[in-house]
Design an enzyme around this catalytic site. Sequence first.
Site, PDB file in Angstrom:
ATOM      1  N   GLU A  15      -6.318 -16.361  -6.699  1.00 45.28           N
ATOM      2  CA  GLU A  15      -7.333 -15.308  -6.557  1.00 45.28           C
ATOM      3  C   GLU A  15      -8.492 -15.406  -7.541  1.00 45.28           C
ATOM      4  OE1 GLU A  15      -3.486 -13.106  -5.410  1.00 45.28           O
ATOM      5  OE2 GLU A  15      -4.075 -14.673  -6.786  1.00 45.28           O
ATOM      6  N   ASP A  88      -1.009 -13.906  -5.309  1.00 49.36           N
ATOM      7  CA  ASP A  88       0.025 -13.038  -5.882  1.00 49.36           C
ATOM      8  C   ASP A  88       1.184 -12.828  -4.919  1.00 49.36           C
ATOM      9  OD1 ASP A  88      -1.428 -12.820  -8.181  1.00 49.36           O
ATOM     10  OD2 ASP A  88      -2.245 -10.844  -7.742  1.00 49.36           O
ATOM     11  N   ASP A  90       2.858 -10.115  -4.039  1.00 41.42           N
ATOM     12  CA  ASP A  90       3.038  -8.849  -3.326  1.00 41.42           C
ATOM     13  C   ASP A  90       2.389  -8.912  -1.944  1.00 41.42           C
ATOM     14  OD1 ASP A  90       0.371  -8.821  -3.946  1.00 41.42           O
ATOM     15  OD2 ASP A  90       0.443  -7.042  -5.212  1.00 41.42           O
ATOM     16  N   GLU A  92      -0.418  -7.651  -0.831  1.00 40.00           N
ATOM     17  CA  GLU A  92      -1.845  -7.980  -0.861  1.00 40.00           C
ATOM     18  C   GLU A  92      -2.027  -9.486  -1.020  1.00 40.00           C
ATOM     19  OE1 GLU A  92      -4.572  -5.931  -0.436  1.00 40.00           O
ATOM     20  OE2 GLU A  92      -3.059  -4.453   0.142  1.00 40.00           O
ATOM     21  N   TYR A 338       4.330 -10.839 -13.644  1.00 38.31           N
ATOM     22  CA  TYR A 338       3.483 -10.115 -12.682  1.00 38.31           C
ATOM     23  C   TYR A 338       3.581  -8.612 -12.893  1.00 38.31           C
ATOM     24  CZ  TYR A 338       1.124  -9.141  -8.280  1.00 38.31           C
ATOM     25  OH  TYR A 338       0.234  -8.705  -7.339  1.00 38.31           O
ATOM     26  N   ARG A 340       2.554  -5.988 -10.981  1.00 39.43           N
ATOM     27  CA  ARG A 340       2.730  -5.039  -9.864  1.00 39.43           C
ATOM     28  C   ARG A 340       4.156  -5.180  -9.354  1.00 39.43           C
ATOM     29  NH1 ARG A 340      -2.507  -7.105  -8.867  1.00 39.43           N
ATOM     30  NH2 ARG A 340      -4.120  -5.551  -9.346  1.00 39.43           N
ATOM     31  N   HIS A 384      11.918  -9.272  -7.369  1.00 36.74           N
ATOM     32  CA  HIS A 384      10.881  -9.320  -8.388  1.00 36.74           C
ATOM     33  C   HIS A 384      11.502  -9.007  -9.749  1.00 36.74           C
ATOM     34  CE1 HIS A 384       7.683  -8.214  -5.122  1.00 36.74           C
ATOM     35  NE2 HIS A 384       8.289  -9.367  -4.893  1.00 36.74           N
TER      36      HIS A 384
END
Length: 790
Positions: A15, A88, A90, A92, A338, A340, A384
Amino acid sequence: MAKAGSNGKSLVIVESPAKAKTINKYLGGGFEVKASMGHVRDLPAKGINVDIENDFAPTYDIMPGKRKTVTSLKASAKNCKELYLATDLDREGEAIAWHLAQILGVPAERVYRVIFNAITKSAIQEAFAKPGRVDMDKVMAQQARRILDRIVGYQISPLLWKKVAKGLSAGRVQSVAVKLIVEREREIRAFEPQEYWLIPAVFTTDLPSSYGQAWRGFIESEGKSGKGPTVAEQNEWLAERNAFRAELSTVGTKKFKAGNETEAKRVYEALEGAEFKVAAVEKKESKSRPGPPFITSTLQQGAVNRLGFTAKRTMRVAQQLYEGIDLGSMGSLGLITYMRTDSTHLSPEAINEARHYIGMHYGREYLPAKANAFRAKRNAQQAHEAIRPTDVDMTPEDIKSLVSNEQYKLYDLIWRRFMACQMSPAKWDVTNLEITAQTDIGPCGYKTTGRVLRFDGFTKVWGVSSTDQVLPSMEVGRQVEAVDMKAEQHFTKGPARYTEASLVKTLEKEGIGRPSTYASIISTIQDRKYVELREKKFRATDLGEVVTDKLNEFFPTIMDIAFTRDMEEQLDKIEEQHLDWLGVLHKFYVPFKEQLDKASEQMKHAKAETQPSEYKCPQCGAAMVYRFGRNGRFLSCSTYPKCKYACPCDSEGKMVEEKVSEHKCPKCGKNMVHKNGRYGPFLGCSDYPNCKTILGLDKEGNVLPPKEPPEPTGVRCYKCKEGELVIRKGKKGPFMGCNKFPRCRTIVSIKQLEQLKALQSEGKWPPKTIEEADAILGRKKAKKSSKAGK
């Protein structure tokens, strides 16, 4: 690790440039790492772009400003051997990966998905050694959420523009968050304080005592801070004199309770001069255990409480720590995992590293016999990990000089929480004490507790904020003396307003949204002026209350907390249990459409509604009512428009009387009064609405000189064809604008004045089309859009 082919490099897309820089150092020369700069494709902002009649088919487009990025990525992808999407882990991130795969056109058999929880050499090498494919369940879960939010936002918001005010928005999650704050505000207003009395006392074992006057003098002093002695300072003073506080708990055989001064005074007078003795002493050991490692929500709460960071700031800094910080000779390193996540799970390797560090640096007594484990919260994704440092040997002090102050503070918080979670409990010696006195109204009992830290355990790293008093050594039957005793009046307190930390905690508890969205929710509801943060506490605005009432009335399902929670669970099941995402959307939309149609027909405009007040109109004597205007709630005469008297009211609805200034109206000579508007304080004529003169005020409250009237040029406006360009003065100097402003917002550089006068005299101005005007003025549309792309 997969090898790059001989005919070209393998392309890796992440990203951000920071993440790309950190990853690049761990990959061989056969890889090219590029950044997508976040999302590259989304539903266009203009229009709903969801075909509801055709199974909610979305229409995606390259986002504004991303065309150059996409062109660059396509050029790299054209000749790449393999494409690795390393966004990432997740939803998104999965959606970004899917959109990139769709746009770049690399054959599916050469597209791989790599995910990692931390940007370290071992994590990167492990991820590239076992690449997978894009997880379509995750993608569909994110797509369903995006479509759902788009439908709610784009179909309710226009209704609010018509019925309340322009520029408003509604959201499936944000509107429920505002509702929480509005309901809390109303609970506070409705709360009626109840009077109660306490009779606290200070006792000492030093007999006879002469501490009373000294104690009262100490309490009234400024203390070290200048704001009076702190609790810790008071405890220290008392401990030095074998003194302690206690609270009256029983009178006779009943719990002490006094609802007024008479009841309290009767007990107080009975206690005066009484002889007090120790009735019971109970000693025990207590333990306090460390909290679990941080997840997204608890990190936000911890950063608010300990560092004063907003949720938005916390997530921004955490993103920097995750993606990689340039540490000089060590290069760019990802410092945390990470950020989130809703899982408290820790990998065995991370636990072993922590336990080794604790044993080496703090001693074996700080290491529990086996690793501490923490119960996972409902619906947590245990695949996670919790938020932790990627290398426990990289202490906060090691990196302090290499990172910014806010990066250091947040890393220090995360590092300490992780280390503490694997340390031994703190141990306390607790003493519970009862003191009694025989009085005319029966035996009266006082109770108190003291606590001393015997073994600091995890608090050695995490710290302790205890304000417990230390009790002197005592045995049953020992006499104590009252140093000070008084009857104190108190009132019950209403519910507390939400802080950022308590709002995040409530959102998580109620299942509203997901931790990764809390920061944006809190920012949005403030940007929309639905709530405001005053003294670090949220207050609902008049606008927030009006919008919440409208949505509650016509969209009860959307505003229902239980429904919002259930919808989040349905979206989770799309990802985790292969639930049909189209079925979820259809089930939601049918009743929603019915509510939308009803609201479109029946919702009244907020400005047309009134609520009664306790006030009378000072001009005609009629009842005053509350109305809603562009600046919020105000008081107005109920006979309007017959009587046009109106005045502001405060947040509690109380009338705010206008303060008369020393200035006279330059037009009619009447008094000018202080007023507040959308742009701040100003002076308005007291004869409004007959005289509408206003005077601006500067930051010190001084009257600003009146603005010079715009200077006519005689040049016609090329857009509206009705107005004339006039010279106005702005912050950057003079410019030309249409005199029909704000209906026409044409702006032209003052440098064009002489050219336009000449063209008008030749009959060539204004031209027939805006495109011709742009060409004359040197405005090239193509170049302008190209800049926007950049």
